[in-house]
Write a protein that holds these residues in place. Structure first.
Motif, PDB file in Angstrom:
ATOM      1  N   THR A   1       0.810  -1.229   0.124  1.00  0.00           N
ATOM      2  CA  THR A   1      -0.025   0.009   0.083  1.00  0.00           C
ATOM      3  C   THR A   1       0.849   1.246   0.026  1.00  0.00           C
ATOM      4  N   PRO A   2       0.495   2.254  -1.009  1.00  0.00           N
ATOM      5  CA  PRO A   2       1.507   3.511  -0.924  1.00  0.00           C
ATOM      6  C   PRO A   2       1.402   4.201   0.449  1.00  0.00           C
ATOM      7  N   GLY A   3       2.479   4.394   0.578  1.00  0.00           N
ATOM      8  CA  GLY A   3       2.487   5.480   1.866  1.00  0.00           C
ATOM      9  C   GLY A   3       2.733   4.674   3.336  1.00  0.00           C
ATOM     10  N   THR A   4       3.004   3.457   3.224  1.00  0.00           N
ATOM     11  CA  THR A   4       3.184   2.580   4.444  1.00  0.00           C
ATOM     12  C   THR A   4       4.712   2.496   4.838  1.00  0.00           C
ATOM     13  N   GLY A   5       5.210   2.907   4.000  1.00  0.00           N
ATOM     14  CA  GLY A   5       6.972   3.104   4.586  1.00  0.00           C
ATOM     15  C   GLY A   5       7.666   1.691   3.895  1.00  0.00           C
ATOM     16  N   SER A   6       6.674   0.629   3.373  1.00  0.00           N
ATOM     17  CA  SER A   6       7.304  -0.551   3.058  1.00  0.00           C
ATOM     18  C   SER A   6       8.069  -0.365   1.710  1.00  0.00           C
ATOM     19  N   ASP A   7       9.305  -0.813   1.411  1.00  0.00           N
ATOM     20  CA  ASP A   7       9.478  -0.930   0.135  1.00  0.00           C
ATOM     21  C   ASP A   7       9.820  -2.117  -0.365  1.00  0.00           C
ATOM     22  N   GLU A   8       9.141  -3.254   0.150  1.00  0.00           N
ATOM     23  CA  GLU A   8       9.320  -4.613  -0.214  1.00  0.00           C
ATOM     24  C   GLU A   8       8.310  -4.844  -1.377  1.00  0.00           C
ATOM     25  N   GLY A   9       7.797  -3.863  -2.158  1.00  0.00           N
ATOM     26  CA  GLY A   9       7.096  -4.195  -3.319  1.00  0.00           C
ATOM     27  C   GLY A   9       6.774  -2.984  -4.111  1.00  0.00           C
ATOM     28  N   THR A  10       5.913  -3.337  -4.890  1.00  0.00           N
ATOM     29  CA  THR A  10       5.379  -1.876  -5.908  1.00  0.00           C
ATOM     30  C   THR A  10       4.063  -1.654  -5.458  1.00  0.00           C
ATOM     31  N   ASN A  11       3.181  -0.764  -6.282  1.00  0.00           N
ATOM     32  CA  ASN A  11       1.669  -0.775  -6.106  1.00  0.00           C
ATOM     33  C   ASN A  11       1.126  -0.527  -7.665  1.00  0.00           C
ATOM     34  N   PRO A  12      -0.144  -0.555  -7.493  1.00  0.00           N
ATOM     35  CA  PRO A  12      -0.914  -0.423  -8.857  1.00  0.00           C
ATOM     36  C   PRO A  12      -0.712   0.803  -9.471  1.00  0.00           C
ATOM     37  N   GLU A  13      -0.642   1.914  -8.604  1.00  0.00           N
ATOM     38  CA  GLU A  13      -0.301   3.349  -9.338  1.00  0.00           C
ATOM     39  C   GLU A  13       1.218   3.389  -9.846  1.00  0.00           C
ATOM     40  N   GLN A  14       2.084   2.653  -9.355  1.00  0.00           N
ATOM     41  CA  GLN A  14       3.318   2.553 -10.071  1.00  0.00           C
ATOM     42  C   GLN A  14       3.293   1.756 -11.589  1.00  0.00           C
ATOM     43  N   LEU A  15       2.329   0.862 -11.423  1.00  0.00           N
ATOM     44  CA  LEU A  15       2.150  -0.058 -12.683  1.00  0.00           C
ATOM     45  C   LEU A  15       1.542   0.446 -13.580  1.00  0.00           C
ATOM     46  N   PHE A  16       0.619   1.328 -13.282  1.00  0.00           N
ATOM     47  CA  PHE A  16      -0.222   2.169 -14.047  1.00  0.00           C
ATOM     48  C   PHE A  16       0.371   3.224 -14.940  1.00  0.00           C
ATOM     49  N   ALA A  17       1.422   4.004 -13.984  1.00  0.00           N
ATOM     50  CA  ALA A  17       2.359   4.826 -14.239  1.00  0.00           C
ATOM     51  C   ALA A  17       3.191   4.224 -15.762  1.00  0.00           C
TER      52      ALA A  17
ATOM     53  N   LYS B   1       6.120  12.623 -40.596  1.00  0.00           N
ATOM     54  CA  LYS B   1       7.306  12.744 -41.067  1.00  0.00           C
ATOM     55  C   LYS B   1       8.626  13.500 -40.328  1.00  0.00           C
ATOM     56  N   LYS B   2       8.415  13.632 -38.929  1.00  0.00           N
ATOM     57  CA  LYS B   2       9.069  14.307 -37.880  1.00  0.00           C
ATOM     58  C   LYS B   2       9.960  13.410 -37.265  1.00  0.00           C
ATOM     59  N   ASP B   3      11.316  13.727 -37.259  1.00  0.00           N
ATOM     60  CA  ASP B   3      12.164  13.161 -36.524  1.00  0.00           C
ATOM     61  C   ASP B   3      12.625  13.348 -35.255  1.00  0.00           C
ATOM     62  N   ILE B   4      11.965  12.713 -34.105  1.00  0.00           N
ATOM     63  CA  ILE B   4      11.901  13.190 -32.761  1.00  0.00           C
ATOM     64  C   ILE B   4      12.493  12.017 -32.037  1.00  0.00           C
ATOM     65  N   ASP B   5      13.109  12.477 -30.785  1.00  0.00           N
ATOM     66  CA  ASP B   5      13.353  11.507 -29.637  1.00  0.00           C
ATOM     67  C   ASP B   5      12.438  12.187 -28.354  1.00  0.00           C
ATOM     68  N   SER B   6      11.931  11.201 -27.517  1.00  0.00           N
ATOM     69  CA  SER B   6      10.938  11.760 -26.591  1.00  0.00           C
ATOM     70  C   SER B   6      11.188  11.007 -25.345  1.00  0.00           C
ATOM     71  N   THR B   7      10.655  11.345 -24.153  1.00  0.00           N
ATOM     72  CA  THR B   7      10.745  10.848 -23.029  1.00  0.00           C
ATOM     73  C   THR B   7       9.459  11.202 -22.462  1.00  0.00           C
ATOM     74  N   VAL B   8       8.712  10.095 -21.754  1.00  0.00           N
ATOM     75  CA  VAL B   8       7.427  10.568 -21.081  1.00  0.00           C
ATOM     76  C   VAL B   8       7.750   9.999 -19.817  1.00  0.00           C
ATOM     77  N   THR B   9       7.390  10.914 -18.659  1.00  0.00           N
ATOM     78  CA  THR B   9       7.551  10.537 -17.272  1.00  0.00           C
ATOM     79  C   THR B   9       5.875  10.710 -16.930  1.00  0.00           C
ATOM     80  N   GLY B  10       5.293   9.418 -16.429  1.00  0.00           N
ATOM     81  CA  GLY B  10       4.112   9.284 -15.754  1.00  0.00           C
ATOM     82  C   GLY B  10       4.084   9.493 -14.249  1.00  0.00           C
ATOM     83  N   GLU B  11       3.046  10.211 -13.923  1.00  0.00           N
ATOM     84  CA  GLU B  11       2.922  10.413 -12.507  1.00  0.00           C
ATOM     85  C   GLU B  11       1.295  10.055 -12.296  1.00  0.00           C
ATOM     86  N   VAL B  12       1.072   8.963 -11.623  1.00  0.00           N
ATOM     87  CA  VAL B  12      -0.300   8.649 -11.192  1.00  0.00           C
ATOM     88  C   VAL B  12      -0.589   9.079  -9.901  1.00  0.00           C
ATOM     89  N   ASN B  13      -1.471   9.954  -9.638  1.00  0.00           N
ATOM     90  CA  ASN B  13      -1.731  10.386  -7.981  1.00  0.00           C
ATOM     91  C   ASN B  13      -3.042   9.596  -7.486  1.00  0.00           C
TER      92      ASN B  13
END
Length: 136
Positions: A31-47, A66-78
């Protein structure tokens, strides 16, 4: 008709375990906010899923234009408190960095990608999605 189906099995809810049928994802959940770092959470997976899907849509749109781009997307799920039912709701912020085009072109590309991305289609009208675009 489905062209692909992903299958995941969850047990134990937010403090359980989730794995895909093929075993490529096999993680403990906390569960997010529990202080445990022993796993992930659904919000991280969705992000992770939304940012990857959106970046794919963005690159498809750019290629079609026909545009030559490089991109990075950082998703934040609140995970937000929902005042209407005292439950919870999600919101998303997609921070998009694009090189190879002007700021105006980058904003046009991100708007077009938001129209074709399957995650954007699935969330449209259901949750708040904010897209921040920056041309580098």
């Amino acid at each position: 008709m489905a062209i692909y189906t992903a299958k995941a099995i969850a047990e134990g809810g937010r403090d359980g375990h989730v794995k895909t049928e093929d075993g490529k994802i096999d993680v403990n959940l906390v569960t997010p906010g529990t202080g445990s770092d022993e796993g992930t959470n659904p919000e991280q997976l969705f992000a992770a899923g939304y940012s990857a899907c959106y970046d794919g849509a963005l690159n498809l749109v750019a290629k079609n234009q026909k545009k030559d781009i490089d991109s990075t997307v950082t998703g934040e799920v609140n995970l937000n408190k929902d005042e209407t039912d005292n439950g919870f709701k999600l919101s998303v912020v997609l921070n998009v960095e694009i090189t190879g085009v002007s700021q105006e072109e980058a904003e046009e590309l991100t708007a077009a990608a938001h129209q074709v991305c399957p995650y954007s289609k699935a969330t449209r009208g259901n949750i708040e999605v904010t897209i921040n675009t920056e041309a580098k």
